[in-house]
Design a protein around this motif. Structure first.
Motif, PDB file in Angstrom:
ATOM      1  N   GLY A  80      88.207   9.884  21.812  1.00  0.00           N
ATOM      2  CA  GLY A  80      89.415  10.312  22.510  1.00  0.00           C
ATOM      3  C   GLY A  80      90.716  10.124  21.770  1.00  0.00           C
ATOM      4  N   ALA A  81      90.654   9.796  20.478  1.00  0.00           N
ATOM      5  CA  ALA A  81      91.895   9.664  19.704  1.00  0.00           C
ATOM      6  C   ALA A  81      92.424  11.059  19.343  1.00  0.00           C
ATOM      7  CB  ALA A  81      91.643   8.852  18.438  1.00  0.00           C
ATOM      8  N   GLY A  82      93.739  11.189  19.323  1.00  0.00           N
ATOM      9  CA  GLY A  82      94.360  12.458  18.949  1.00  0.00           C
ATOM     10  C   GLY A  82      94.734  12.457  17.472  1.00  0.00           C
ATOM     11  N   ILE A  83      94.168  13.376  16.703  1.00  0.00           N
ATOM     12  CA  ILE A  83      94.442  13.443  15.265  1.00  0.00           C
ATOM     13  C   ILE A  83      95.088  14.776  14.919  1.00  0.00           C
ATOM     14  CG2 ILE A  83      92.534  11.897  14.664  1.00  0.00           C
ATOM     15  CD1 ILE A  83      90.934  14.410  13.808  1.00  0.00           C
ATOM     16  N   CYS A  84      95.788  14.802  13.795  1.00  0.00           N
ATOM     17  CA  CYS A  84      96.384  16.037  13.290  1.00  0.00           C
ATOM     18  C   CYS A  84      95.457  16.607  12.221  1.00  0.00           C
ATOM     19  CB  CYS A  84      97.759  15.764  12.691  1.00  0.00           C
ATOM     20  SG  CYS A  84      98.983  15.174  13.891  1.00  0.00           S
ATOM     21  N   PHE A  85      94.830  17.725  12.533  1.00  0.00           N
ATOM     22  CA  PHE A  85      93.900  18.366  11.608  1.00  0.00           C
ATOM     23  C   PHE A  85      93.911  19.867  11.898  1.00  0.00           C
ATOM     24  CE2 PHE A  85      89.877  19.727   9.814  1.00  0.00           C
ATOM     25  CZ  PHE A  85      89.864  19.040   8.602  1.00  0.00           C
ATOM     26  N   PRO A  86      93.889  20.721  10.851  1.00  0.00           N
ATOM     27  CA  PRO A  86      94.128  22.154  11.070  1.00  0.00           C
ATOM     28  C   PRO A  86      93.009  22.922  11.746  1.00  0.00           C
ATOM     29  CG  PRO A  86      93.709  21.713   8.739  1.00  0.00           C
ATOM     30  CD  PRO A  86      93.865  20.381   9.410  1.00  0.00           C
ATOM     31  N   GLY A  87      91.825  22.319  11.952  1.00  0.00           N
ATOM     32  CA  GLY A  87      90.749  23.076  12.568  1.00  0.00           C
ATOM     33  C   GLY A  87      89.850  22.235  13.438  1.00  0.00           C
ATOM     34  N   LEU A  88      89.094  22.930  14.287  1.00  0.00           N
ATOM     35  CA  LEU A  88      88.141  22.252  15.163  1.00  0.00           C
ATOM     36  C   LEU A  88      86.979  21.683  14.355  1.00  0.00           C
ATOM     37  CD1 LEU A  88      87.489  21.730  18.194  1.00  0.00           C
ATOM     38  CD2 LEU A  88      86.214  23.879  18.170  1.00  0.00           C
ATOM     39  N   THR A  89      86.534  22.448  13.347  1.00  0.00           N
ATOM     40  CA  THR A  89      85.547  21.941  12.405  1.00  0.00           C
ATOM     41  C   THR A  89      86.274  21.469  11.157  1.00  0.00           C
ATOM     42  OG1 THR A  89      85.189  24.139  11.450  1.00  0.00           O
ATOM     43  CG2 THR A  89      83.759  23.485  13.273  1.00  0.00           C
ATOM     44  N   MET A  90      85.653  20.555  10.408  1.00  0.00           N
ATOM     45  CA  MET A  90      86.414  19.798   9.424  1.00  0.00           C
ATOM     46  C   MET A  90      86.049  20.058   7.963  1.00  0.00           C
ATOM     47  SD  MET A  90      86.602  16.138  11.391  1.00  0.00           S
ATOM     48  CE  MET A  90      87.996  15.613  10.415  1.00  0.00           C
ATOM     49  N   SER A  91      85.083  20.929   7.702  1.00  0.00           N
ATOM     50  CA  SER A  91      84.632  21.095   6.318  1.00  0.00           C
ATOM     51  C   SER A  91      85.645  21.810   5.442  1.00  0.00           C
ATOM     52  CB  SER A  91      83.305  21.855   6.288  1.00  0.00           C
ATOM     53  OG  SER A  91      83.449  23.132   6.896  1.00  0.00           O
ATOM     54  N   ASN A  92      86.505  22.628   6.036  1.00  0.00           N
ATOM     55  CA  ASN A  92      87.395  23.455   5.218  1.00  0.00           C
ATOM     56  C   ASN A  92      88.565  22.688   4.633  1.00  0.00           C
ATOM     57  OD1 ASN A  92      88.222  26.013   4.137  1.00  0.00           O
ATOM     58  ND2 ASN A  92      89.874  26.013   5.651  1.00  0.00           N
ATOM     59  N   ALA A  93      89.060  21.654   5.263  1.00  0.00           N
ATOM     60  CA  ALA A  93      90.271  20.978   4.806  1.00  0.00           C
ATOM     61  C   ALA A  93      90.083  19.476   4.628  1.00  0.00           C
ATOM     62  CB  ALA A  93      91.423  21.245   5.784  1.00  0.00           C
ATOM     63  N   PHE A 143      95.925  17.824  -5.782  1.00  0.00           N
ATOM     64  CA  PHE A 143      96.247  16.765  -4.822  1.00  0.00           C
ATOM     65  C   PHE A 143      95.035  16.340  -3.993  1.00  0.00           C
ATOM     66  CE2 PHE A 143     100.066  19.393  -5.461  1.00  0.00           C
ATOM     67  CZ  PHE A 143     100.884  18.447  -6.056  1.00  0.00           C
ATOM     68  N   ASP A 144      93.891  16.993  -4.230  1.00  0.00           N
ATOM     69  CA  ASP A 144      92.700  16.668  -3.439  1.00  0.00           C
ATOM     70  C   ASP A 144      92.184  15.267  -3.728  1.00  0.00           C
ATOM     71  OD1 ASP A 144      92.920  19.183  -2.426  1.00  0.00           O
ATOM     72  OD2 ASP A 144      91.108  19.993  -3.361  1.00  0.00           O
ATOM     73  N   GLY A 145      92.505  14.747  -4.900  1.00  0.00           N
ATOM     74  CA  GLY A 145      92.020  13.421  -5.251  1.00  0.00           C
ATOM     75  C   GLY A 145      92.939  12.286  -4.861  1.00  0.00           C
ATOM     76  N   ASN A 146      93.965  12.583  -4.072  1.00  0.00           N
ATOM     77  CA  ASN A 146      94.942  11.551  -3.707  1.00  0.00           C
ATOM     78  C   ASN A 146      94.491  10.649  -2.564  1.00  0.00           C
ATOM     79  OD1 ASN A 146      96.525  12.680  -5.682  1.00  0.00           O
ATOM     80  ND2 ASN A 146      98.320  12.962  -4.394  1.00  0.00           N
ATOM     81  N   GLY A 147      93.355  10.970  -1.968  1.00  0.00           N
ATOM     82  CA  GLY A 147      92.823  10.096  -0.917  1.00  0.00           C
ATOM     83  C   GLY A 147      93.642  10.076   0.351  1.00  0.00           C
ATOM     84  N   TYR A 148      94.131  11.237   0.793  1.00  0.00           N
ATOM     85  CA  TYR A 148      94.955  11.290   2.002  1.00  0.00           C
ATOM     86  C   TYR A 148      94.103  11.036   3.244  1.00  0.00           C
ATOM     87  CZ  TYR A 148      98.555  13.474  -0.915  1.00  0.00           C
ATOM     88  OH  TYR A 148      99.493  13.722  -1.883  1.00  0.00           O
ATOM     89  N   SER A 149      94.509  10.074   4.038  1.00  0.00           N
ATOM     90  CA  SER A 149      93.802   9.758   5.274  1.00  0.00           C
ATOM     91  C   SER A 149      94.201  10.736   6.373  1.00  0.00           C
ATOM     92  CB  SER A 149      94.134   8.331   5.730  1.00  0.00           C
ATOM     93  OG  SER A 149      93.742   7.395   4.754  1.00  0.00           O
ATOM     94  N   ILE A 150      93.284  10.908   7.316  1.00  0.00           N
ATOM     95  CA  ILE A 150      93.596  11.710   8.501  1.00  0.00           C
ATOM     96  C   ILE A 150      94.527  10.900   9.394  1.00  0.00           C
ATOM     97  CG2 ILE A 150      92.623  12.732  10.589  1.00  0.00           C
ATOM     98  CD1 ILE A 150      90.107  13.356   8.954  1.00  0.00           C
ATOM     99  N   LEU A 151      95.608  11.523   9.846  1.00  0.00           N
ATOM    100  CA  LEU A 151      96.628  10.834  10.637  1.00  0.00           C
ATOM    101  C   LEU A 151      96.431  11.080  12.117  1.00  0.00           C
ATOM    102  CD1 LEU A 151      99.803  11.745   8.529  1.00  0.00           C
ATOM    103  CD2 LEU A 151      98.422   9.665   8.373  1.00  0.00           C
ATOM    104  N   THR A 152      96.688  10.066  12.912  1.00  0.00           N
ATOM    105  CA  THR A 152      96.759  10.258  14.355  1.00  0.00           C
ATOM    106  C   THR A 152      98.163  10.719  14.719  1.00  0.00           C
ATOM    107  OG1 THR A 152      97.497   8.001  14.809  1.00  0.00           O
ATOM    108  CG2 THR A 152      95.105   8.379  14.684  1.00  0.00           C
TER     109      THR A 152
END
Length: 716
Positions: A80-93, A143-152
């Motif tokens: 139930g956590a709210g995250i900022c992510f561009p899609g419902l499925t996660m493989s693309n980004a 920038f893909d190797g910068n290790g950006y975490s998914i943000l709530t």
């Protein structure tokens, strides 16, 4: 109004923020409120950094208007956590496929069976192992190797403290089917977070949260539709109708690195202005992957008018006229360059076999016209002194024959499927040097002309043609010896040519250094000053780049200017693929960095309108330069890249020395023996190709005529 909302596809409300009274403020803006349009950063600066990453959001706030709104595509996790992510499925980004290779699932999404890594199958703790990466493959992977975490959502609010936060709820019904409540999350989150906007395509969702329909979010095409050739159609009445109903209109789909209408000439600022400053209406906000361009469009380029005064002084020099919009060196290209505000129009002088000087960007007519589809294709010759490839050269045809040819627009980025103004790809006619000079003389806005001369030694020795004399004679015949209001600049890459002109005239001479250099010796500068009064260098001699990233700024401009040599830089083009990532796929950012950052004296451009408009923008006259009009920091983006992802080091560019300047004097003219037909024809083709609507793809059928020429044509 529900019918209108459903038609638009996405409805929008504002929470915990008072609705601005449309009558409470009056300004020059034609928005509903009278205030300037809002800039919404979709996933932050997602045109550069991974969507919804901390750097994407940070960079958006650093480079945009102060009240930029951060857009978050809200998804819910298993817990139930709210995250900022561009899609419902996660493989693309994200790299979730590598982190959890065996945790795919299949669900119905809007009635369609969909397989993938869904957010509902992972807890927030699970996602700590997942990093954000680019979601659009045409964008940089560095920038893909910068290790950006998914943000709530809470992370975005706490760490960034944005002036505005927009939550987009795309799949509320899907989450409800899996016992996750978007309503509960929003109700809870709104107690500690100021959520300024919520959008969703699901009207029923708004009923659950008792929302008000105060705003509409629509794609660009709902306001300014396009025809099937990517040209603008007349605008719809959607914005005016919505404003009459008291609704604000926000528009989505803005990105600098995607195809836009041909009407904009690949200039993102022109596109923004057509939505916010067109004289008839203004949308109330724009959703962009490149918020720096949206910010500059609203705050710097809006409400200028064509008669706005210059805020910064540098020469705008055309390259073959407005050759980004029309076939180069044609009457239409020159007319548009003048209309667009260029200071100096240019003519690359070529010689016909009967000694007529005329304007063409290439000595090979196969590069600039449809000659390969005419009977004149049998004039192909091999001239190793000019090129290792065969060609149909200007000195193989008479001027009357050349005048019959159909010009062809240059398409330097056709490999990216980017084509310039297809409707006018064969428009206009080639012009003689005489016609070019008369056109310039009759213009009240031009300050001068630039005449480029190349291949002079070959033409004298092998074709009996004296291009220097032809240029000087034509200048005299058209009255330029008596004109004091028009500057005449003679340009060449050959010092011998410029020395010859200096001996015979008092016209300004411009030395072009076409190699990329990292420095220039004092002695070389002194040599140049003997025969030139200005220098043209290529862009990479100012800001060298490696694999699409600027690495540094050289001191070449500074050194030349200290010796009283103005520096003009080429070649500026609007297509985003022509620019390093540092300029954010925006020709205006690039021009700004060369002019206010490197301090160049002029730009040589195929799109003079963009450069001429830039120097009038209102932000250049500000006491404090806003961040969206600041020049880029050379090498700055590479500092953000993880060390393991940096591009490999390249060999340094050479230093320009005296030896690069020195040349023997031009040879005398050698009379050419008469021939029945000019040139030495190659084997003619027996199969003439059918006329082509696209720029000379059919030349591949002419391999039996001049195989080497095709390789160069495919570069157009």
């Amino acid at each position: 109004m529900r019918g209108l909302l459903l038609l638009c596809g996405v409805v929008l409300i504002q929470l915990l923020a008072a609705q601005t009274d449309a009558q409470g403020s009056k300004s020059k803006w034609q928005t509903l409120t009278g205030f300037s349009p809002r800039v919404i950063a979709r996933g932050g600066f997602s045109g550069l950094f991974p969507d919804s990453s901390i750097d994407a959001y940070n960079f958006a706030m650093l480079t945009s208007v102060e009240d930029v709104v951060l857009w978050c595509d809200l998804q819910l996790t298993k817990d139930g956590a709210g995250i900022c992510f561009p899609g419902l499925t996660m493989s693309n980004a994200s790299n979730i496929e590598a982190a959890y290779p065996n945790r795919t699932n299949t669900y119905l999404v809007n009635g369609v069976s969909t397989q993938g890594w869904f957010t509902i199958d992972f807890s927030l703790k699970d996602l700590n192992k997942v990093n954000l990466i680019r979601g659009i493959l045409s964008r940089s992977e560095r920038f893909d190797g910068n290790g950006y975490s998914i943000l709530t959502v809470q992370d975005v609010n706490t760490e960034l403290k944005p002036q505005g936060l927009w939550l987009n709820v795309q799949h509320e019904a899907f989450y409800a089917q899996h016992n996750l409540s978007m309503t509960t999350f929003l109700t809870t989150a709104s107690k500690t977070i100021i959520i300024d906007f919520i959008s969703s395509p699901e009207v029923n969702f708004f009923k659950k949260i008792a929302g008000r329909f105060g705003r509409i979010l629509v794609p660009k095409s709902y306001v300014l539709p396009l025809d099937d050739k990517q040209y603008l159609l007349p605008s719809t009445s959607l914005v005016q109708d919505a404003h009459k109903a008291g609704l604000e209109v926000f528009v989505s789909g803005f990105a600098n690195d995607v195809d836009i209408a041909h009407d904009y000439s690949y200039d993102p600022v022109s596109e923004y202005l057509s939505f916010v400053d067109n004289g008839n209406f203004s949308v109330d906000g724009v959703l962009s992957d490149f918020p720096i361009s949206a910010s500059a469009s609203v705050e710097c380029f809006s409400h200028m008018g064509r008669n706005a005064t210059k805020k910064v002084d540098f020469l705008v020099i055309s390259k073959n006229g407005a050759s980004g919009d029309y076939p180069g060196c044609t009457d239409l290209a020159y007319a548009k360059a003048i209309k667009d505000g260029t200071d100096v129009i240019d003519c690359s002088v070529q010689m016909s076999s009967d000694g007529t000087p005329f304007c063409s960007s290439s000595i090979d007519l196969g590069n600039t016209t449809m000659v390969a589809q005419t009977p004149l294709r049998n004039r192909s010759t091999n001239v190793p002194e000019i090129s290792s490839l065969g060609g149909i050269y200007t000195f193989s045809l008479t001027w009357p024959e050349i005048q019959t040819l159909t010009p062809a627009i240059s398409n330097p980025y056709r490999t990216y499927n980017m084509f310039r103004n297809p409707n006018e790809r064969n428009a206009g006619k080639l012009v003689s040097l005489t016609d070019f000079l008369n056109l310039a003389k009759n213009s009240t806005s031009l300050s001068g002309v630039l005449i480029s001369v190349e291949n002079a030694a070959y033409l004298r020795e092998n074709q009996g043609l004296d291009v220097v004399k032809a240029v000087l004679d034509t200048l005299t015949e058209t009255g330029y010896t008596n004109i004091t209001t028009k500057k005449v600049m003679i340009q060449s890459t050959n010092s011998s040519v410029l020395l010859d002109f200096k001996k015979q005239s008092r016209y300004e001479t411009v030395y072009k250094v076409e190699e990329t250099i990292r420095d220039i010796l004092d002695s070389a500068i002194e040599d140049i000053k003997r025969f030139a009064s200005a220098v043209v260098i290529v862009k990479s001699s100012v800001f060298p780049d490696s694999e699409g990233f600027v690495t540094e700024q050289t001191n070449v401009v500074e050194r030349l200017q200290k010796s009283q040599l103005p520096v003009y830089v080429e070649l500026f083009q609007n297509e985003f693929v022509s620019q390093p990532y540092d300029f954010f796929s925006d020709a205006n950012v690039e021009i700004n960095s060369y002019v206010t950052g490197a301090g160049v004296n002029g730009t040589v451009t195929e799109f003079p309108f963009t450069a001429a408009r830039y120097r009038k923008n209102r932000c250049l006259g500000s006491k404090e330069t806003p961040p969206y009009m600041a020049p880029v920091q050379p090498g700055g983006l590479l500092q953000v890249v993880n060390a393991a992802s940096l591009p490999p080091a390249e060999a340094p560019n050479p230093v320009f020395t005296d030896a690069d300047v020195a040349e023997p004097p031009l040879p005398p003219v050698t009379a050419k023996a008469p021939t029945s037909t000019p040139g030495t024809p190659s084997k003619p083709s027996t199969n003439a190709p059918a006329p082509s609507g696209q720029t000379r793809l059919t030349l591949s059928h002419l391999l039996s005529v001049f195989p080497m020429a095709i390789a160069s044509l495919l570069l157009l």
